[in-house]
Design an enzyme around this catalytic site. Structure first.
Site, PDB file in Angstrom:
ATOM      1  N   HIS A 482       0.811  -1.215   0.000  1.00  0.00           N
ATOM      2  CA  HIS A 482       0.000   0.000   0.000  1.00  0.00           C
ATOM      3  C   HIS A 482       0.851   1.275   0.000  1.00  0.00           C
ATOM      4  CE1 HIS A 482      -3.023  -2.847   2.121  1.00  0.00           C
ATOM      5  NE2 HIS A 482      -3.177  -2.897   0.818  1.00  0.00           N
TER       6      HIS A 482
HETATM    7  C1  FAD Z   1      -0.062  -7.509  -4.652  1.00  0.00           C
HETATM    8  C2  FAD Z   1      -0.982  -6.411  -4.258  1.00  0.00           C
HETATM    9  C3  FAD Z   1      -2.064  -6.679  -3.426  1.00  0.00           C
HETATM   10  C4  FAD Z   1      -2.925  -5.651  -3.061  1.00  0.00           C
HETATM   11  N1  FAD Z   1      -4.068  -5.959  -2.390  1.00  0.00           N
HETATM   12  C5  FAD Z   1      -5.010  -5.006  -2.216  1.00  0.00           C
HETATM   13  C6  FAD Z   1      -6.296  -5.335  -1.726  1.00  0.00           C
HETATM   14  O1  FAD Z   1      -6.603  -6.496  -1.476  1.00  0.00           O
HETATM   15  N2  FAD Z   1      -7.197  -4.331  -1.560  1.00  0.00           N
HETATM   16  C7  FAD Z   1      -6.898  -3.029  -1.846  1.00  0.00           C
HETATM   17  O2  FAD Z   1      -7.742  -2.160  -1.631  1.00  0.00           O
HETATM   18  N3  FAD Z   1      -5.673  -2.689  -2.310  1.00  0.00           N
HETATM   19  C8  FAD Z   1      -4.753  -3.641  -2.545  1.00  0.00           C
HETATM   20  N4  FAD Z   1      -3.556  -3.322  -3.110  1.00  0.00           N
HETATM   21  C9  FAD Z   1      -3.247  -1.904  -3.345  1.00  0.00           C
HETATM   22  C10 FAD Z   1      -4.040  -1.257  -4.496  1.00  0.00           C
HETATM   23  O3  FAD Z   1      -4.272  -2.170  -5.537  1.00  0.00           O
HETATM   24  C11 FAD Z   1      -3.262  -0.033  -4.992  1.00  0.00           C
HETATM   25  O4  FAD Z   1      -3.080   0.875  -3.921  1.00  0.00           O
HETATM   26  C12 FAD Z   1      -3.964   0.741  -6.102  1.00  0.00           C
HETATM   27  O5  FAD Z   1      -4.316  -0.116  -7.162  1.00  0.00           O
HETATM   28  C13 FAD Z   1      -3.031   1.842  -6.593  1.00  0.00           C
HETATM   29  O6  FAD Z   1      -3.636   2.560  -7.637  1.00  0.00           O
HETATM   30  P1  FAD Z   1      -2.796   3.620  -8.483  1.00  0.00           P
HETATM   31  O7  FAD Z   1      -3.725   4.164  -9.501  1.00  0.00           O
HETATM   32  O8  FAD Z   1      -2.128   4.569  -7.563  1.00  0.00           O
HETATM   33  O9  FAD Z   1      -1.618   2.792  -9.167  1.00  0.00           O
HETATM   34  P2  FAD Z   1      -1.673   1.479 -10.043  1.00  0.00           P
HETATM   35  O10 FAD Z   1      -3.001   0.833  -9.939  1.00  0.00           O
HETATM   36  O11 FAD Z   1      -0.490   0.674  -9.677  1.00  0.00           O
HETATM   37  O12 FAD Z   1      -1.568   2.003 -11.533  1.00  0.00           O
HETATM   38  C14 FAD Z   1      -0.440   2.580 -12.123  1.00  0.00           C
HETATM   39  C15 FAD Z   1      -0.492   2.229 -13.606  1.00  0.00           C
HETATM   40  O13 FAD Z   1       0.413   3.065 -14.315  1.00  0.00           O
HETATM   41  C16 FAD Z   1       1.107   2.279 -15.256  1.00  0.00           C
HETATM   42  N5  FAD Z   1       2.371   2.971 -15.542  1.00  0.00           N
HETATM   43  C17 FAD Z   1       3.415   3.145 -14.695  1.00  0.00           C
HETATM   44  N6  FAD Z   1       4.378   3.873 -15.282  1.00  0.00           N
HETATM   45  C18 FAD Z   1       3.922   4.175 -16.536  1.00  0.00           C
HETATM   46  C19 FAD Z   1       4.463   4.902 -17.612  1.00  0.00           C
HETATM   47  N7  FAD Z   1       5.658   5.516 -17.533  1.00  0.00           N
HETATM   48  N8  FAD Z   1       3.746   4.987 -18.778  1.00  0.00           N
HETATM   49  C20 FAD Z   1       2.517   4.404 -18.877  1.00  0.00           C
HETATM   50  N9  FAD Z   1       1.957   3.687 -17.864  1.00  0.00           N
HETATM   51  C21 FAD Z   1       2.655   3.585 -16.705  1.00  0.00           C
HETATM   52  C22 FAD Z   1       1.272   0.934 -14.573  1.00  0.00           C
HETATM   53  O14 FAD Z   1       1.571  -0.086 -15.488  1.00  0.00           O
HETATM   54  C23 FAD Z   1      -0.073   0.790 -13.889  1.00  0.00           C
HETATM   55  O15 FAD Z   1      -1.018   0.187 -14.739  1.00  0.00           O
HETATM   56  C24 FAD Z   1      -2.668  -4.323  -3.488  1.00  0.00           C
HETATM   57  C25 FAD Z   1      -1.574  -4.043  -4.311  1.00  0.00           C
HETATM   58  C26 FAD Z   1      -0.742  -5.074  -4.713  1.00  0.00           C
HETATM   59  C27 FAD Z   1       0.415  -4.764  -5.612  1.00  0.00           C
END
Ligand code: FAD
Length: 548
Positions: A482
């Site tokens: 997280h």
């Molecule tokens: C293994 C795991 C288990 C988890 N379990 C839970 C759970 O059970 N419940 C829960 O609520 N949360 C859980 N989480 C946390 C939650 O999923 C994340 O906090 C949330 O998805 C983050 O969202 P975000 O939009 O910040 O980033 P992300 O969802 O990580 O999205 C970032 C995106 O940007 C893309 N990206 C990165 N750099 C670039 C670039 N330069 N150019 C183009 N694209 C790019 C990536 O490929 C990715 O698709 C878990 C996370 C993980 C990894």
């Protein structure tokens, strides 16, 4: 609405121009891109470095073990050596593909504690109190079981109970009663404290990622939404102090895409600050070391990294209810696959972390400070060290650590991994709170109902004194996935990166919409809160468009 593609003499492809270019199709990016493109007069391009992520590995919940432990749809980052963890290198899985981390996560549906958002508002972030954000949680939600003031129906994110029918769920609740913990039916309502079973982001036994709810249904139907996969953004393009587009790599091509109104960076808590830094937005002195020309000095970029430090108890068990490598365990997987294909029920619908809850390590605390994830498998080192035998495990994590880490650049190469330093157990107060959390969790695991399932204690046999516990914590603690806070929202704070409207300070046409903007870590899992941020961002942007 869009212009034709031009190929410059140097081979650089200048692609279309859109109103908004969203970089990263994860939880935040999918929500904001989907909501903005609801208006057919607003054109939106979504760039995602990974693939479409709509195949069975993503949709089958039980396949998460294949993704979390390796490189399938996963950036699989390492941390820098952690002083608080005896110099160990930690692991940081992150989703790569549409849905981002919601496509590889454990599907637990939790919003955090109401006081987390009131704290954001108290820090000066007007519009982010619990009362302000609750409507966005509800708008995103389609809860098939719960209703009332705290839950929504009809939103893009399906939320429901588990379909595993695993009897250990009831055994867990029985142990909780035996150890005199309160049972909580709904962790996302009036009160959070207590133990219970989790609601999940699933529908009909399949994973419901942010992409599945917000983007996949519209890829073919919205002419104003363009989704580019395998498109890795390498820098934001500026004209003066205004962001006007993005350069990205797609296969062997280097392309540029232009944004008429805004570039929205949603690349997650590690790669959003990385992309800003690669584009000259960050601490001037740090960027100069990598030979990156300064666009705007913003020292907070990449600072304030917060993540939940987590310890996992592990037990082997002969009970026929757990996943794992044994003849019985493998036979159960095959049976489970057949059942899943027939009726979308049974062990393949398991999110692994089926039970858990929120507890206080001291009675005088206002809010729970630890969270448990009780797992129907015995997992060591994030599943990267397979073991023979079946069993179960129980995570305990600290919800509001005082340690602060950072994200920096390892090099100016945009395809290199960022330098990630969670600084786990950097503060002694975190270690001491985890010692207390360890003891409370053990009280649950020692309750007769769970004790009866254990054949051996894998990591904590003979760990009795506080010093023993400190030692085992430093030996094994790592993330429960997280990370947040690396482009924090704030006012009158020189380390704030975005304002409460999520606009990057000192620049125009540039916003951050993902977990990076959280000023402080919330008490719970971070997917639903990040989707809420995407929903709220879209509303704020639409209001600005209406105001002209
Ligand atoms: C293994 C795991 C288990 C988890 N379990 C839970 C759970 O059970 N419940 C829960 O609520 N949360 C859980 N989480 C946390 C939650 O999923 C994340 O906090 C949330 O998805 C983050 O969202 P975000 O939009 O910040 O980033 P992300 O969802 O990580 O999205 C970032 C995106 O940007 C893309 N990206 C990165 N750099 C670039 C670039 N330069 N150019 C183009 N694209 C790019 C990536 O490929 C990715 O698709 C878990 C996370 C993980 C990894």
């Amino acid at each position: 609405m869009t212009n034709k593609q031009k190929i410059t003499p140097g081979g650089l492809r200048v692609t279309d121009i859109f109103d908004f270019v969203v970089v990263g199709g994860g939880s935040g990016g999918c929500a904001v891109a989907s909501r903005l493109s609801e208006d057919p007069l607003t054109s939106v391009a979504l760039l995602e470095a990974g693939g479409k992520d709509d195949n069975w590995v993503v949709t089958t919940p039980g396949a998460l073990i294949l993704m979390v432990s390796g490189k399938v749809n996963n950036w699989a980052f390492d941390t820098v050596p952690q002083a608080g963890l005896n110099g160990r290198i930690g692991y940081q899985p992150r989703g790569k593909g549409l849905g981002g981390s919601s496509a590889i996560n454990a599907m637990v549906y939790i919003r955090g504690h109401r006081s987390d958002y009131d704290r954001w508002a108290a820090l000066g972030n007007t519009g982010w109190s619990y009362a302000d954000v609750l409507p966005y949680f509800k708008r995103s939600e389609d809860n098939s079981e719960l209703d009332g003031v705290y839950h929504g129906k009809g939103g893009p994110l399906h939320v429901t109970g588990s379909r595993t029918d695993n009897p250990v769920r009831e055994i867990y609740l029985q142990a909780a009663r035996e150890a005199q913990f309160r049972i909580r039916e709904d962790f996302n309502a009036e009160e959070q404290e207590g133990l219970g079973t989790y609601q999940l982001t699933q529908k009909n036994g399949e994973r419901w990622s942010a992409a599945r709810g917000y983007i996949h249904p519209f890829m073919a139907t919205r002419a104003n939404l363009r989704v580019e996969t395998h498109a890795h953004a390498t820098r934001i393009l500026f004209e003066g102090q205004r962001a006007v587009g993005v350069e990205y790599r797609q296969g062997k091509d280097i392309r540029q895409i232009r944004a008429r109104r805004e570039v929205i960076v949603s690349s997650g808590a590690f790669q959003t600050p990385q992309l800003l830094m690669l584009s000259g937005v960050g601490d001037g002195a740090a960027l100069a070391k990598h030979g990156i020309a300064l666009t705007h000095h913003l020292p907070g970029v990449g600072q304030n990294l917060q993540d939940h430090p987590d310890f996992v108890f592990g037990f082997t068990s002969d009970a026929p209810h757990f996943a794992g490598l044994s003849f019985g365990g493998i036979a159960r997987i095959f049976k489970g696959i057949a059942q899943y294909r027939r009726e979308r029920r049974g062990p393949m619908t398991s999110n692994v972390a089926e039970c858990g809850g929120f507890l206080k390590t001291r009675p005088d605390l206002d809010v729970p400070d630890i969270q448990l994830h009780f797992c129907m498998a015995m997992v060591a080192d994030h599943g990267r060290k397979p073991r023979w035998g079946t069993g179960f495990s129980c995570h305990v994590c600290l919800l509001r650590p005082e340690s602060r880490g950072s994200v920096g650049l390892q090099s100016a190469d945009p395809l290199a991994a960022p330098a990630i330093d969670p600084n786990f157990l950097g503060e002694d107060s975190d270690l001491e709170a985890m010692v207390a959390g360890f003891k409370i969790t053990r009280r649950l695991l020692d309750a007769p109902a769970l004790k009866a399932l254990q054949t051996s204690d894998v990591f904590t046999e003979g760990v009795e004194t506080d010093d023993d516990i400190r030692k085992v914590l430093r030996q094994y603690v790592d993330t429960v996935y997280h990370p947040v806070g690396t482009c924090k929202m704030g006012v009158n704070d020189p380390m704030a990166v975005v304002d409460p409207k999520l606009r990057v300070y000192g620049l125009e046409g540039l916003r951050v919409v993902d977990a990076s903007v959280m000023p402080t870590l919330i008490g719970g899992n971070t997917n639903a809160p990040t989707i809420m941020i995407g929903e709220k961002a879209a509303d704020m942007i639409k209001a600005e468009l209406r105001a002209g």
